[in-house]
Design a protein around this motif. Sequence first.
Motif, PDB file in Angstrom:
ATOM      1  N   GLU A  73      62.096  69.500  35.068  1.00 49.90           N
ATOM      2  CA  GLU A  73      63.026  69.890  34.001  1.00 49.90           C
ATOM      3  C   GLU A  73      62.388  69.631  32.628  1.00 49.90           C
ATOM      4  O   GLU A  73      62.580  70.388  31.686  1.00 49.90           O
ATOM      5  N   ASN A  74      61.620  68.546  32.546  1.00 53.90           N
ATOM      6  CA  ASN A  74      60.936  68.197  31.297  1.00 53.90           C
ATOM      7  C   ASN A  74      59.438  68.315  31.547  1.00 53.90           C
ATOM      8  O   ASN A  74      58.882  67.653  32.413  1.00 53.90           O
ATOM      9  N   GLU A  75      58.772  69.184  30.818  1.00 50.35           N
ATOM     10  CA  GLU A  75      57.361  69.453  31.050  1.00 50.35           C
ATOM     11  C   GLU A  75      56.472  68.240  30.783  1.00 50.35           C
ATOM     12  O   GLU A  75      55.348  68.161  31.263  1.00 50.35           O
ATOM     13  N   ASN A  76      56.946  67.293  30.007  1.00 45.48           N
ATOM     14  CA  ASN A  76      56.127  66.125  29.664  1.00 45.48           C
ATOM     15  C   ASN A  76      56.282  64.982  30.665  1.00 45.48           C
ATOM     16  O   ASN A  76      55.663  63.945  30.506  1.00 45.48           O
ATOM     17  N   GLU A  77      57.146  65.119  31.651  1.00 44.68           N
ATOM     18  CA  GLU A  77      57.372  64.041  32.605  1.00 44.68           C
ATOM     19  C   GLU A  77      57.283  64.578  34.030  1.00 44.68           C
ATOM     20  O   GLU A  77      57.637  65.733  34.283  1.00 44.68           O
ATOM     21  N   ASP A  78      56.795  63.724  34.911  1.00 43.81           N
ATOM     22  CA  ASP A  78      56.740  64.075  36.333  1.00 43.81           C
ATOM     23  C   ASP A  78      58.010  63.593  37.022  1.00 43.81           C
ATOM     24  O   ASP A  78      57.989  62.684  37.848  1.00 43.81           O
ATOM     25  N   GLU A  79      59.131  64.192  36.664  1.00 42.36           N
ATOM     26  CA  GLU A  79      60.412  63.706  37.177  1.00 42.36           C
ATOM     27  C   GLU A  79      60.497  63.847  38.702  1.00 42.36           C
ATOM     28  O   GLU A  79      60.924  62.922  39.401  1.00 42.36           O
ATOM     29  N   VAL A  80      60.118  65.014  39.220  1.00 42.29           N
ATOM     30  CA  VAL A  80      60.217  65.231  40.663  1.00 42.29           C
ATOM     31  C   VAL A  80      59.224  64.337  41.408  1.00 42.29           C
ATOM     32  O   VAL A  80      59.561  63.723  42.434  1.00 42.29           O
ATOM     33  N   LEU A  81      58.029  64.236  40.908  1.00 40.62           N
ATOM     34  CA  LEU A  81      56.989  63.483  41.606  1.00 40.62           C
ATOM     35  C   LEU A  81      57.307  61.999  41.693  1.00 40.62           C
ATOM     36  O   LEU A  81      56.859  61.309  42.614  1.00 40.62           O
ATOM     37  N   ASN A  82      58.097  61.473  40.732  1.00 39.99           N
ATOM     38  CA  ASN A  82      58.437  60.055  40.738  1.00 39.99           C
ATOM     39  C   ASN A  82      59.664  59.742  41.582  1.00 39.99           C
ATOM     40  O   ASN A  82      60.015  58.575  41.758  1.00 39.99           O
ATOM     41  N   CYS A  83      60.346  60.772  42.072  1.00 47.16           N
ATOM     42  CA  CYS A  83      61.512  60.542  42.915  1.00 47.16           C
ATOM     43  C   CYS A  83      61.068  60.032  44.291  1.00 47.16           C
ATOM     44  O   CYS A  83      59.933  60.225  44.713  1.00 47.16           O
ATOM     45  N   LEU A  84      62.020  59.392  44.981  1.00 47.22           N
ATOM     46  CA  LEU A  84      61.733  58.800  46.283  1.00 47.22           C
ATOM     47  C   LEU A  84      62.162  59.747  47.398  1.00 47.22           C
ATOM     48  O   LEU A  84      63.128  60.494  47.266  1.00 47.22           O
ATOM     49  N   THR A  85      61.429  59.649  48.507  1.00 53.97           N
ATOM     50  CA  THR A  85      61.746  60.454  49.685  1.00 53.97           C
ATOM     51  C   THR A  85      61.332  59.689  50.923  1.00 53.97           C
ATOM     52  O   THR A  85      60.573  58.717  50.845  1.00 53.97           O
ATOM     53  N   LEU A  86      61.845  60.134  52.058  1.00 51.67           N
ATOM     54  CA  LEU A  86      61.390  59.570  53.326  1.00 51.67           C
ATOM     55  C   LEU A  86      59.966  60.017  53.605  1.00 51.67           C
ATOM     56  O   LEU A  86      59.582  61.134  53.272  1.00 51.67           O
ATOM     57  N   LYS A  87      59.216  59.155  54.231  1.00 54.26           N
ATOM     58  CA  LYS A  87      57.836  59.475  54.573  1.00 54.26           C
ATOM     59  C   LYS A  87      57.785  60.497  55.705  1.00 54.26           C
ATOM     60  O   LYS A  87      58.603  60.493  56.624  1.00 54.26           O
ATOM     61  N   LEU A  88      56.812  61.425  55.612  1.00 57.31           N
ATOM     62  CA  LEU A  88      56.514  62.405  56.664  1.00 57.31           C
ATOM     63  C   LEU A  88      57.682  63.345  56.930  1.00 57.31           C
ATOM     64  O   LEU A  88      58.032  63.624  58.077  1.00 57.31           O
ATOM     65  N   LEU A  89      58.297  63.849  55.854  1.00 59.11           N
ATOM     66  CA  LEU A  89      59.312  64.889  56.014  1.00 59.11           C
ATOM     67  C   LEU A  89      58.678  66.270  56.116  1.00 59.11           C
ATOM     68  O   LEU A  89      59.146  67.131  56.870  1.00 59.11           O
TER      69      LEU A  89
END
Length: 591
Positions: free
Chosen positions: A464-480
Amino acid sequence: MKRLLTVIKVKGIQFIITTSFTLVTVLVMLFVGVMLYGKFAQTAEQNAYLHTQQILEQVKYNLDSYLNGMTQIFELVDDKIRRSKGLTADKLSEQLETIVETRKDIVSIAVFTRDGTLLATTPSKVLRKNTRLTEQSWFQKANEDPTNLNFSLPHIQNLFKGEYTWVVSMSREILLHGPDGEIPAVLLVDVNFKEIDDLCQRVGLGKKGYVYIIDLVGNIVYHPQQQLIYAGLKNENRSLPLKHSYGSYVEETQDETRLITIKTIDQLGWKIIGISYMDEIVTTKKEISRFIFWLLIFVIVIVLFVLHYLSAKISRPIKLLERSMEKVEQGDFSESEPIRGSHEVEQLSLRFHLMVAKVRELMHQIIREQEAKRKSELEVLQAQIHPHFLYNTLNSVVRMVGNGKNEDVITTITSLSKLFRISLSRGKNIITVREELEHVRHYLIIQKMRYKQKFEYEIVVENENENEDEVLNCLTLKLLLQPIVENAIYHGIEHLADPGRIRIFAALIDGKVLLQVSDNGLGMSPDVLAQVKAGFYKSEEGSGVGIQNVQERIRLTFGEQYGLEIESEQEEGTVVRVWIPRQVAEERDRL
C-alpha cells in the motif's frame, strides 16, 4: 494403596501362571522341534549325497559308453588298415572317409612311421612344419607301449594346416604290410573334445556346483573353467581325488565347505570329481528349520491366547478396570460402564470413573485441539524433511556435475541450502511473508533446474505504501506456499507440451494478507475441483502435505474466517488464494 496392592498382586499371580505354562510349552516344543529337525536334516543330507553320487554315476556311464564307442572306431580303423593291401589303396581311402563323414566327432585319422614321417591322412591335409611330432605325448606313448590304446589329454591339434581344434588323441602302434614284411607304424585318431565337454556341461550340481575330470597323475582332462586353470587364475586341490577312487568327502576351506564326490572311469583311470557346495545342500535344512520355527511360533501364540483367555476370564473385573485405565492413559476419556465384581473392585471402579468424568469435562476440548495441532505439526515436519525431493535434487546435481554445468550446480546447492535453512527456521512455526516468499523462490529455482527450464515464474509483491515493505513484514505460517506450488508443477505444468508459467502474488487487501499462486497448467475438472475443496481428494505424488492440510493449519491458527480459495478450469490453469490476517512481528509470540 491397599486396592492398588491387590491389583498388583492379582496381576503378578496371573503373570506367573501364564509365564509358567508358556515356558513349559515352549520347552516341550523346542525339544520336539530339535528332534524333528535333527532327523529331517540328517535324511535331507543323506539324500543330497546320494543324489550327487547318482549324477556322477550317470556321467561315468555316459563317458564309458562314449569312450568305448571311440575305442571301437579306433579298432575298426586299425582293422581296415591291416586288411588293406596298402595305405594308398582306393578302397581303404574310401572306407576311412566314410568313417570320418559318419562320425562328426572324428577330426582326423593319420598314420606315421616310427620316426614321424606322415604316411597317410584322412581327410587329406598338409602337415605343418616344426610340429615336433616325435616329442608329443601321444606319439611317445604309442612307441613306448605299443600294445595298449593310449588316450591323450585335451590339446589343440597343431599337426595340420587349417582349423586348430580342441581334441583328444587316440594312438597305438600298428603293423603295415610292406614288400619286406610288416612295418611298425603309429595310428592316430583325433576326436573332437567338444563331445566330452558337452557330456560334462549338461551336469548340474546346484547353482554353483560343477564336475571336472583328471587323469591318473592329476592332470586336468576337463574343467568348466579350463581357461582359468591354464591361466593360473583358479586352482583345484587334487590331493584328495588322487588318494581315493570312489566315495564322498567333505572339504573345509577358509571361505566355504564343499562336498567332493569321486568316481573312476575303469577303462582309462580318469577320475570324475563332483564339487557341491554345502550351503546349497543344506537349503533343505534351512527350509525344515524355518518350518519348525514358524510351527513353534504358531503353537506359542495359540498357547498364549488360550492362557490369556483363561486368566482374563478368572480376573475379568481387574482386567476391565485395567483396560479402562489404559484408555485414559492413551487419552480416551469416553464414558464406560461401571465394573461389576467384588466390593473393592466396584468401589475402585466408581472412584476411578468419577475422576475420569471430571477430567473429561475439563480437558476434553483442550485435548482435541492439542491433538489436531500436533497432527498438523507432524505433517509439516514431514514436508520439511522430504527425502524424495532431496533425492531428485541430488540426482539433478550429479547429472549437472557430469555435464560440467558447475554454475548450475552452485545455484542448485545454494538454493537447496537456503531452502532447508528457512524450512528449519530455528524450530519456529511462524515466519514472515518475506521468508516464506524466499523459501518458495529457492524451491522454484531447484525445480526449474530439475525440469530443464520447462517453466518460468515470477514473484510480485504489492504494498500500500511504496516506501515500506508492509506485506513482507507480516507474519504467516511456515510452508504454506510450497505444497501449492508443488501441485502446480506436478499436476499442472509437468505434462504441458509448451513451457509453463507460475505467478506468485502477495498483497494487503481489506486488512488481510493475500498470497496467490496461479499457473497456466492443465487445470482441474469440476469433479476433481469439488473433491479438492471438500478435502476428499488425495494425490499420490507431491510433498504429502496437501491442500487440505494447508487449509486446516490456517484455520486452526488464525480462525475459520481465513483459509484457501481455489479456482480452476481445464486447459486454462489454476488459481489458489491464501487469506491470512495481517499481523506484524510483534504479534509472533501470541500465535
